[in-house]
Design a protein around this motif. Structure first.
Motif, PDB file in Angstrom:
ATOM      1  N   VAL A   3       0.870  -1.171   0.000  1.00  0.00           N
ATOM      2  CA  VAL A   3       0.000   0.000   0.000  1.00  0.00           C
ATOM      3  C   VAL A   3       0.913   1.229   0.000  1.00  0.00           C
ATOM      4  CG1 VAL A   3      -0.248   0.207   2.517  1.00  0.00           C
ATOM      5  CG2 VAL A   3      -2.063   1.024   1.048  1.00  0.00           C
ATOM      6  N   HIS A   4       0.446   2.296  -0.615  1.00  0.00           N
ATOM      7  CA  HIS A   4       1.222   3.523  -0.721  1.00  0.00           C
ATOM      8  C   HIS A   4       0.601   4.609   0.150  1.00  0.00           C
ATOM      9  CE1 HIS A   4       3.095   1.629  -4.200  1.00  0.00           C
ATOM     10  NE2 HIS A   4       1.893   1.431  -4.709  1.00  0.00           N
ATOM     11  N   GLY A  55       7.316  -2.303  -0.236  1.00  0.00           N
ATOM     12  CA  GLY A  55       7.429  -1.734  -1.578  1.00  0.00           C
ATOM     13  C   GLY A  55       6.598  -0.485  -1.812  1.00  0.00           C
ATOM     14  N   GLY A  56       6.089   0.127  -0.749  1.00  0.00           N
ATOM     15  CA  GLY A  56       5.255   1.321  -0.893  1.00  0.00           C
ATOM     16  C   GLY A  56       6.045   2.572  -1.250  1.00  0.00           C
ATOM     17  N   SER A  57       5.331   3.539  -1.817  1.00  0.00           N
ATOM     18  CA  SER A  57       5.903   4.835  -2.179  1.00  0.00           C
ATOM     19  C   SER A  57       5.054   5.944  -1.586  1.00  0.00           C
ATOM     20  CB  SER A  57       5.934   5.009  -3.700  1.00  0.00           C
ATOM     21  OG  SER A  57       6.863   4.142  -4.303  1.00  0.00           O
ATOM     22  N   LEU A  58       5.642   7.111  -1.483  1.00  0.00           N
ATOM     23  CA  LEU A  58       4.901   8.319  -1.125  1.00  0.00           C
ATOM     24  C   LEU A  58       4.600   9.039  -2.428  1.00  0.00           C
ATOM     25  CD1 LEU A  58       3.779  10.296   0.975  1.00  0.00           C
ATOM     26  CD2 LEU A  58       6.008  11.363   1.047  1.00  0.00           C
ATOM     27  N   TYR A  59       3.316   9.195  -2.736  1.00  0.00           N
ATOM     28  CA  TYR A  59       2.878   9.892  -3.938  1.00  0.00           C
ATOM     29  C   TYR A  59       2.601  11.339  -3.569  1.00  0.00           C
ATOM     30  CZ  TYR A  59       2.591   5.656  -6.695  1.00  0.00           C
ATOM     31  OH  TYR A  59       2.919   4.518  -7.395  1.00  0.00           O
ATOM     32  N   GLN A 107      -6.103  16.817   4.441  1.00  0.00           N
ATOM     33  CA  GLN A 107      -5.081  17.061   5.453  1.00  0.00           C
ATOM     34  C   GLN A 107      -4.331  15.776   5.750  1.00  0.00           C
ATOM     35  OE1 GLN A 107      -7.089  18.840   8.813  1.00  0.00           O
ATOM     36  NE2 GLN A 107      -6.795  20.881   7.974  1.00  0.00           N
ATOM     37  N   GLY A 108      -3.080  15.916   6.120  1.00  0.00           N
ATOM     38  CA  GLY A 108      -2.272  14.757   6.478  1.00  0.00           C
ATOM     39  C   GLY A 108      -1.935  13.917   5.270  1.00  0.00           C
ATOM     40  N   TRP A 109      -1.985  12.613   5.429  1.00  0.00           N
ATOM     41  CA  TRP A 109      -1.731  11.694   4.337  1.00  0.00           C
ATOM     42  C   TRP A 109      -2.892  10.719   4.253  1.00  0.00           C
ATOM     43  CZ3 TRP A 109      -1.910   6.884   6.281  1.00  0.00           C
ATOM     44  CH2 TRP A 109      -1.516   6.686   7.605  1.00  0.00           C
ATOM     45  N   ARG A 110      -2.975  10.026   3.154  1.00  0.00           N
ATOM     46  CA  ARG A 110      -3.999   9.010   2.935  1.00  0.00           C
ATOM     47  C   ARG A 110      -3.334   7.768   2.352  1.00  0.00           C
ATOM     48  NH1 ARG A 110      -6.254  12.188   5.546  1.00  0.00           N
ATOM     49  NH2 ARG A 110      -8.178  13.326   5.148  1.00  0.00           N
ATOM     50  N   TYR A 111      -3.961   6.627   2.601  1.00  0.00           N
ATOM     51  CA  TYR A 111      -3.502   5.405   1.947  1.00  0.00           C
ATOM     52  C   TYR A 111      -3.894   5.452   0.482  1.00  0.00           C
ATOM     53  CZ  TYR A 111      -2.671   3.275   6.522  1.00  0.00           C
ATOM     54  OH  TYR A 111      -2.201   2.999   7.778  1.00  0.00           O
ATOM     55  N   LEU A 112      -3.083   4.826  -0.343  1.00  0.00           N
ATOM     56  CA  LEU A 112      -3.364   4.685  -1.765  1.00  0.00           C
ATOM     57  C   LEU A 112      -3.100   3.225  -2.112  1.00  0.00           C
ATOM     58  CD1 LEU A 112      -3.985   6.134  -4.489  1.00  0.00           C
ATOM     59  CD2 LEU A 112      -1.522   6.451  -4.742  1.00  0.00           C
ATOM     60  N   GLU A 113      -4.167   2.516  -2.437  1.00  0.00           N
ATOM     61  CA  GLU A 113      -4.028   1.099  -2.786  1.00  0.00           C
ATOM     62  C   GLU A 113      -3.189   0.978  -4.055  1.00  0.00           C
ATOM     63  OE1 GLU A 113      -4.915  -1.318  -0.776  1.00  0.00           O
ATOM     64  OE2 GLU A 113      -5.913   0.060   0.612  1.00  0.00           O
ATOM     65  N   ALA A 114      -2.428  -0.087  -4.152  1.00  0.00           N
ATOM     66  CA  ALA A 114      -1.506  -0.281  -5.277  1.00  0.00           C
ATOM     67  C   ALA A 114      -2.226  -0.237  -6.623  1.00  0.00           C
ATOM     68  CB  ALA A 114      -0.753  -1.603  -5.121  1.00  0.00           C
TER      69      ALA A 114
END
Length: 146
Positions: A3-4, A55-59, A107-114
């Protein structure tokens, strides 16, 4: 399962500004004799830590579009300058441009499914055009092209 994270890049209008800022930050840390790593501080530690580190990234969202990503190398507990605890997101210095993907402010960050992550920009995606640098990005911002 990978998950990103997705986060707004506040104060940055173009991808090149993010690249320049991070390069200056790394140089400044090296001159000061500190560990030259990009550690973005955010309030909360992701509960899905293991999935992010798989293997996650910050988008990065720049001007309303996911525009680039950086591989997440580590998530660590750290402190802000005022001493409050926070999460340090350690990033790979390589910034990978992605296909632009619209994103509303948050605000903040959110999860981003692959499976929802925009694909990386391929080498020839921008180079086949006679447009000056930045024009294609501006046209996408105006939603005149994909």
């Amino acid at each position: 399962m990978t998950v990103h994270l997705v986060k707004l890049c506040v104060g940055v209008d173009r991808l090149q500004e993010l690249k320049d800022w991070q390069a200056k930050r790394l140089a400044s840390l090296a001159r000061a004799g500190q560990t030259a790593e990009l550690c973005h501080k955010t309030k909360q530690m992701p509960r899905r830590r293991d999935d992010v580190l798989d293997g996650g990234s910050l988008y990065w969202v720049i001007k309303g579009f996911i525009s680039a990503r950086q591989r997440i190398l580590d998530l660590k507990e750290t402190t802000r300058e005022d001493g409050r605890p926070c999460c340090g997101v350690v990033l790979d210095p390589e910034i990978v441009p992605t296909r632009l993907n619209p994103r509303r402010p948050f605000q903040g960050w959110r999860y981003l499914e692959a499976d929802e992550a925009p694909p990386d920009m391929r080498a020839g995606d921008e180079g086949d055009s006679d447009m000056p640098p930045g024009m294609r990005e501006e046209l996408r911002t105006l939603r005149l092209i994909d």
